[in-house]
Motif scaffolding. Structure first.
Motif, PDB file in Angstrom:
ATOM      1  N   ARG A 228     -21.048   2.593  50.183  1.00 54.78           N
ATOM      2  CA  ARG A 228     -21.748   3.717  49.562  1.00 54.78           C
ATOM      3  C   ARG A 228     -20.842   4.397  48.540  1.00 54.78           C
ATOM      4  N   SER A 229     -21.463   4.945  47.515  1.00 53.57           N
ATOM      5  CA  SER A 229     -20.736   5.688  46.497  1.00 53.57           C
ATOM      6  C   SER A 229     -20.213   6.990  47.081  1.00 53.57           C
ATOM      7  N   THR A 230     -19.106   7.460  46.562  1.00 54.73           N
ATOM      8  CA  THR A 230     -18.570   8.756  46.985  1.00 54.73           C
ATOM      9  C   THR A 230     -19.253   9.894  46.234  1.00 54.73           C
ATOM     10  N   HIS A 231     -20.134   9.564  45.266  1.00 53.09           N
ATOM     11  CA  HIS A 231     -20.859  10.557  44.478  1.00 53.09           C
ATOM     12  C   HIS A 231     -22.320  10.583  44.923  1.00 53.09           C
ATOM     13  N   VAL A 232     -22.894  11.762  45.020  1.00 48.68           N
ATOM     14  CA  VAL A 232     -24.299  11.907  45.399  1.00 48.68           C
ATOM     15  C   VAL A 232     -25.174  11.134  44.424  1.00 48.68           C
TER      16      VAL A 232
ATOM     17  N   GLY B 227     -25.036   8.078  43.742  1.00 46.82           N
ATOM     18  CA  GLY B 227     -24.327   6.954  43.140  1.00 46.82           C
ATOM     19  C   GLY B 227     -24.793   5.624  43.716  1.00 46.82           C
TER      20      GLY B 227
ATOM     21  N   ASP C 210     -16.911   4.656  54.467  1.00 46.68           N
ATOM     22  CA  ASP C 210     -18.104   4.617  53.622  1.00 46.68           C
ATOM     23  C   ASP C 210     -18.727   3.222  53.555  1.00 46.68           C
TER      24      ASP C 210
END
Length: 66
Positions: A12-16, A18, A55
């Motif tokens: 998963r991306s660390t940015h919402v 993403g 993640d």
């Protein structure tokens, strides 16, 4: 974390909002299926040794032996 060759590693991306990065697990270095894994990333085709963090998750597939 447990994986076998042919499973898919999803990160998963660390940015919402993403993107989710995924790759095919080409090699598992330990008999118990624990990391690190050699992964071929689907977006670039690049192969890398990966030590997955919190993640990441493994998408398992049925592995049939012929």
């Amino acid at each position: 974390m447990f994986a076998r060759v042919g499973d898919r590693l999803m990160v998963r991306s660390t940015h919402v909002g993403g993107p989710i990065r995924d790759g095919e697990i080409l090699e598992v270095r330990h008999g118990d299926g624990s990391p690190p894994y050699l992964v071929r990333w689907s977006d670039t085709g690049h192969e890398a040794l990966v030590f997955p963090g919190p993640d990441a998750e493994v998408q398992h597939f049925d592995h049939h032996v012929s």
